[in-house]
Design an enzyme around this catalytic site. Structure first.
Site, PDB file in Angstrom:
ATOM      1  N   ASN A  65       2.074   1.623  -0.619  1.00 17.76           N
ATOM      2  CA  ASN A  65       1.585   0.298  -1.009  1.00 17.76           C
ATOM      3  C   ASN A  65       1.753   0.072  -2.506  1.00 17.76           C
ATOM      4  OD1 ASN A  65       0.898  -1.011   1.326  1.00 17.76           O
ATOM      5  ND2 ASN A  65      -1.311  -0.859   1.052  1.00 17.76           N
ATOM      6  N   CYS A 114       5.702   8.953   6.763  1.00 20.51           N
ATOM      7  CA  CYS A 114       6.288   7.871   7.558  1.00 20.51           C
ATOM      8  C   CYS A 114       7.414   8.370   8.459  1.00 20.51           C
ATOM      9  CB  CYS A 114       6.839   6.790   6.638  1.00 20.51           C
ATOM     10  SG  CYS A 114       5.594   5.996   5.594  1.00 20.51           S
ATOM     11  N   GLU A 148       0.336   5.480  -1.664  1.00 19.73           N
ATOM     12  CA  GLU A 148       1.500   5.545  -2.549  1.00 19.73           C
ATOM     13  C   GLU A 148       2.549   4.507  -2.162  1.00 19.73           C
ATOM     14  OE1 GLU A 148       4.637   8.828  -4.389  1.00 19.73           O
ATOM     15  OE2 GLU A 148       3.036   9.463  -3.044  1.00 19.73           O
ATOM     16  N   GLN A 178       3.710  13.647  -1.392  1.00 18.90           N
ATOM     17  CA  GLN A 178       3.161  13.801  -0.044  1.00 18.90           C
ATOM     18  C   GLN A 178       3.018  15.270   0.330  1.00 18.90           C
ATOM     19  OE1 GLN A 178       6.205  11.424   1.784  1.00 18.90           O
ATOM     20  NE2 GLN A 178       4.914   9.602   1.920  1.00 18.90           N
ATOM     21  N   GLU A 206      14.523  10.433  -2.452  1.00 19.43           N
ATOM     22  CA  GLU A 206      13.248   9.765  -2.734  1.00 19.43           C
ATOM     23  C   GLU A 206      12.303  10.714  -3.464  1.00 19.43           C
ATOM     24  OE1 GLU A 206      10.279   9.215   0.100  1.00 19.43           O
ATOM     25  OE2 GLU A 206      11.129  10.566   1.597  1.00 19.43           O
TER      26      GLU A 206
END
EC number: 1.2.1.70
Length: 335
Positions: free
Chosen positions: A194, A61, A192, A121, A115
């Site tokens: 969602n 993102c 992930e 990821q 995070e």
């Protein structure tokens, strides 16, 4: 698989990363950079190099990065193409590339400081590249050690606790819009992000959550609908889009009805966005640019001691890689 006959990393060939993140770019610019780097994957077989170079594409993102063992000319060419967008990409080579990925995997370079999602990821990007290519020993070594030390760093309490996360921000936005906890929520895509948002909202008391995926998910504790049965005429109050491939995976006729329910809200977590910007209702649509702005307001500063500690670990692994490559060269010369 490890590629044989790897050229020694040196002045001509670098282990490097080129990319952009939330610091330098908007979401639209990251989408454009992603397109350039995806195209670059197909052009890595260049006559001047006479062999296929290996790479790992990391697209999340908040960042888009390409890692590769390649000549400096290749990185320069990509940088020039990206700069035509009005964007200044970063480029780190050799030990600085190690330090960068170690900090990324450890959560110290994230917009949401500390995070945990970035660890997964990075791992998925590496495993996908390893399945599709014969990666060089150097790239295998870089990603395996960064993932290992990212876990160790978190286990030792080095990574800060993320007080404000995307699930928390989504929850706050639903409260601000006075969305009832009995409202019907639809999550399209088993990504992930969602999953993390859905489980957080479930813990906050939202009781009518439905997942839509390509296939049935046998272990999911929430309602499910397969894509073939998806209908936006159903009274979903909030829709969450978790994958950029949805734009092409679902028929155009279905997308046309996504705004038919009055006051429906759509959260688009995908990069590139699942919904083209010209098709949305701005007051009912939230994308990663808006979420990034919210996160910036709450972002903590990185602890310089943590940053220095993780970089020192990365530099040690860089030295270890060079020692291993030297031993391989010696063995090859004596064979």
């Amino acid at each position: 698989m490890v590629r044989e006959g790897e050229e020694r990393i040196g002045n001509r060939v670098s282990l490097g990363v080129i990319g952009v993140s939330y610091r330098e770019t908007t979401l639209q610019q990251r989408e454009q950079v992603l397109h350039i780097l995806q195209q670059a994957q197909g052009s890595f077989r260049l006559e001047v190099f006479q062999e296929e170079k290996d790479y790992v594409l990391l697209a999340t993102c908040h960042r888009v990065e390409l890692y590769s063992v390649a000549p400096a000319e290749l990185f320069d060419s990509l940088a020039q193409e990206i700069e035509l967008l009005g964007v200044s990409p970063y480029f780190y080579r050799n030990q600085d590339c190690f330090a960068h990925l170690f900090c990324v995997a450890g959560g110290l370079d994230s917009l949401v400081l500390g995070e945990t999602e970035i660890q997964g990821q990075v791992k998925r990007a590496y495993l996908q590249a390893a399945r599709e290519q014969k990666l060089s020993f150097a790239l295998h070594f870089l990603f395996q050690k960064a993932l290992k030390e990212g876990k160790v760093f978190r286990a030792k309490g080095g990574a800060p606790y993320a007080e404000i996360t995307i699930p928390i921000l989504v929850d706050q936005e639903l409260r601000r819009r006075q969305i009832d906890k009995k409202a019907s929520l639809l999550f399209i895509g088993y990504s992930e992000i969602n999953r993390s948002v859905a489980y957080h909202l479930q813990r906050q008391g939202f009781s009518c959550i439905t997942f839509c995926s390509r296939q049935q998910l046998p272990t999911l504790s929430m309602r499910q609908v397969v894509r073939e049965e998806l209908c936006f005429q159903d009274p979903y109050r909030v829709v969450f889009l978790g994958s950029s491939e949805l734009q092409y995976a679902l028929p155009h006729s279905l997308w046309e009805s996504i705004w038919d329910i009055p006051d429906r809200i759509v959260f688009d977590f995908a990069v590139p966005r699942a919904l083209p910007s010209h098709t949305v209702f701005p007051h009912r649509y939230v994308d990663m640019d808006q979420i990034s702005d919210w996160l910036r307001e709450h972002r903590k500063e990185v602890n310089s001691a943590h940053l220095h500690s993780l970089r020192e670990v990365a530099y040690r692994y860089w030295n270890s890689l060079n020692q291993r490559l030297e031993r391989r060269d010696c063995v090859g010369a004596n064979a």
